[in-house]
Scaffold this motif. Sequence first.
Motif, mmCIF file in Angstrom:
data_model
loop_
_atom_site.group_PDB
_atom_site.id
_atom_site.type_symbol
_atom_site.label_atom_id
_atom_site.label_comp_id
_atom_site.label_asym_id
_atom_site.label_seq_id
_atom_site.Cartn_x
_atom_site.Cartn_y
_atom_site.Cartn_z
ATOM 1 N N THR A 256 0.835 -1.126 0.004
ATOM 2 C CA THR A 256 0.064 -0.115 -0.205
ATOM 3 C C THR A 256 0.861 1.386 0.083
ATOM 4 O OG1 THR A 256 -1.732 -1.158 1.205
ATOM 5 C CG2 THR A 256 -2.053 1.267 1.228
ATOM 6 N N ALA A 257 1.842 1.384 0.936
ATOM 7 C CA ALA A 257 2.868 2.509 0.880
ATOM 8 C C ALA A 257 3.549 2.527 -0.731
ATOM 9 C CB ALA A 257 3.983 2.056 1.726
ATOM 10 N N SER A 258 4.008 1.528 -1.258
ATOM 11 C CA SER A 258 4.427 1.869 -2.609
ATOM 12 C C SER A 258 3.304 2.256 -3.623
ATOM 13 C CB SER A 258 4.978 0.507 -3.177
ATOM 14 O OG SER A 258 3.941 -0.394 -3.571
ATOM 15 N N MET A 259 2.132 2.162 -3.295
ATOM 16 C CA MET A 259 1.121 2.721 -4.054
ATOM 17 C C MET A 259 0.948 4.345 -4.098
ATOM 18 S SD MET A 259 -1.951 0.132 -3.936
ATOM 19 C CE MET A 259 -3.048 0.761 -4.667
ATOM 20 N N LYS A 260 1.540 4.814 -3.175
ATOM 21 C CA LYS A 260 1.413 6.183 -2.802
ATOM 22 C C LYS A 260 0.247 6.896 -3.109
ATOM 23 C CE LYS A 260 6.534 6.826 -2.690
ATOM 24 N NZ LYS A 260 7.618 7.458 -3.085
ATOM 25 N N LEU A 261 -0.894 6.439 -2.520
ATOM 26 C CA LEU A 261 -2.341 6.713 -2.826
ATOM 27 C C LEU A 261 -2.747 8.524 -2.650
ATOM 28 C CD1 LEU A 261 -4.180 3.600 -1.450
ATOM 29 C CD2 LEU A 261 -3.843 4.387 -3.731
ATOM 30 N N TYR B 232 -16.469 6.056 10.695
ATOM 31 C CA TYR B 232 -16.321 6.165 9.323
ATOM 32 C C TYR B 232 -14.912 6.653 9.105
ATOM 33 C CZ TYR B 232 -21.525 6.452 8.999
ATOM 34 O OH TYR B 232 -22.753 5.945 9.006
ATOM 35 N N GLU B 233 -14.526 6.288 7.872
ATOM 36 C CA GLU B 233 -13.262 6.894 7.432
ATOM 37 C C GLU B 233 -13.512 7.661 6.352
ATOM 38 O OE1 GLU B 233 -10.337 3.078 8.632
ATOM 39 O OE2 GLU B 233 -10.872 3.408 6.592
ATOM 40 N N ILE B 234 -13.130 9.052 6.471
ATOM 41 C CA ILE B 234 -13.825 9.953 5.423
ATOM 42 C C ILE B 234 -12.565 10.977 4.899
ATOM 43 C CG2 ILE B 234 -15.374 11.981 4.970
ATOM 44 C CD1 ILE B 234 -17.122 11.033 7.060
ATOM 45 N N GLY B 235 -12.529 10.951 3.503
ATOM 46 C CA GLY B 235 -11.526 12.062 3.114
ATOM 47 C C GLY B 235 -11.342 11.553 1.512
ATOM 48 N N HIS B 236 -9.984 11.407 1.069
ATOM 49 C CA HIS B 236 -9.899 11.527 -0.271
ATOM 50 C C HIS B 236 -8.549 10.468 -0.499
ATOM 51 C CE1 HIS B 236 -7.787 15.003 0.537
ATOM 52 N NE2 HIS B 236 -7.336 14.689 -0.534
ATOM 53 N N ASN B 237 -8.551 10.010 -1.737
ATOM 54 C CA ASN B 237 -7.311 9.311 -2.174
ATOM 55 C C ASN B 237 -7.242 9.656 -3.673
ATOM 56 O OD1 ASN B 237 -7.923 6.745 -0.262
ATOM 57 N ND2 ASN B 237 -5.942 7.790 0.265
ATOM 58 N N VAL B 238 -5.927 9.175 -4.242
ATOM 59 C CA VAL B 238 -5.855 9.262 -5.653
ATOM 60 C C VAL B 238 -6.047 8.091 -6.260
ATOM 61 C CG1 VAL B 238 -4.128 9.981 -7.396
ATOM 62 C CG2 VAL B 238 -4.227 11.417 -5.324
ATOM 63 N N GLY B 239 -6.858 7.814 -7.015
ATOM 64 C CA GLY B 239 -7.254 6.614 -8.194
ATOM 65 C C GLY B 239 -6.212 6.344 -9.045
ATOM 66 N N PRO B 240 -6.176 4.916 -9.574
ATOM 67 C CA PRO B 240 -5.243 4.728 -10.651
ATOM 68 C C PRO B 240 -5.238 5.597 -11.588
ATOM 69 C CG PRO B 240 -6.824 2.781 -9.855
ATOM 70 C CD PRO B 240 -7.370 4.241 -9.353
ATOM 71 N N ASP B 241 -6.173 6.196 -11.949
ATOM 72 C CA ASP B 241 -6.249 7.158 -13.314
ATOM 73 C C ASP B 241 -5.572 8.604 -12.847
ATOM 74 O OD1 ASP B 241 -8.238 8.047 -11.626
ATOM 75 O OD2 ASP B 241 -9.692 7.973 -13.242
ATOM 76 N N GLY B 242 -5.325 8.607 -11.707
ATOM 77 C CA GLY B 242 -4.668 9.956 -11.369
ATOM 78 C C GLY B 242 -5.666 11.029 -10.784
ATOM 79 N N LYS B 243 -6.940 10.632 -10.696
ATOM 80 C CA LYS B 243 -7.870 11.528 -10.292
ATOM 81 C C LYS B 243 -8.538 11.184 -8.905
ATOM 82 C CE LYS B 243 -10.382 11.805 -14.694
ATOM 83 N NZ LYS B 243 -11.313 11.538 -15.536
#
Length: 166
Positions: free
Chosen positions: A89-94, A117-128
């Motif tokens: 997961t760390a290597s994915m640098k989400l 709840y876990e609320i927030g945001h990450n970066v998806g595989p498409d960069g969005k």
Amino acid sequence: MKLQLIKVAMIVFSAVSLNCNQSVSASEQDQQKVRTAAKQFYAALNKLFTGEVEPMNKVWSHQDDITFMGPDGSFLRGWKPIAAEWEKTASMKLGGKVEAKEMHITVGQELAIVSNYEIGHNVGPDGKTVKVKIRATSLFRKENGIWKMIGHHTDLLPFLSKSTSG
């Protein structure tokens, strides 16, 4: 005879009351320590999103009986596979950030449950940017006086989900 029963009842009531009061203050202390351990987990999770794995290694128990059921659909048992998952997961640098909201804590003498709840945001595989709002349950165990995570279970995140057949 009646007076003797009343005396026994008073002694039992006093002992139960004293015991309850002692466990309430201990529980309040442990409640705060578990809340701190949960906050440390979320701080470590956010560090993981930047590629840092060491804070996550510190909050988890390293025993063979621990479990992780992550947002990708995995069900891992034992420290070695869970540690490997954190490395991956760390290597994915989400990127992004996730925070615990509406935290509910139940504490026993040696085990604790935290639901939120876990609320927030990450970066998806498409960069969005992908919004995150999932339910999570964390389990903690007191090991040598320190509350360590022994289980974490979340809802699925579609952008991380993999086949869970079997």
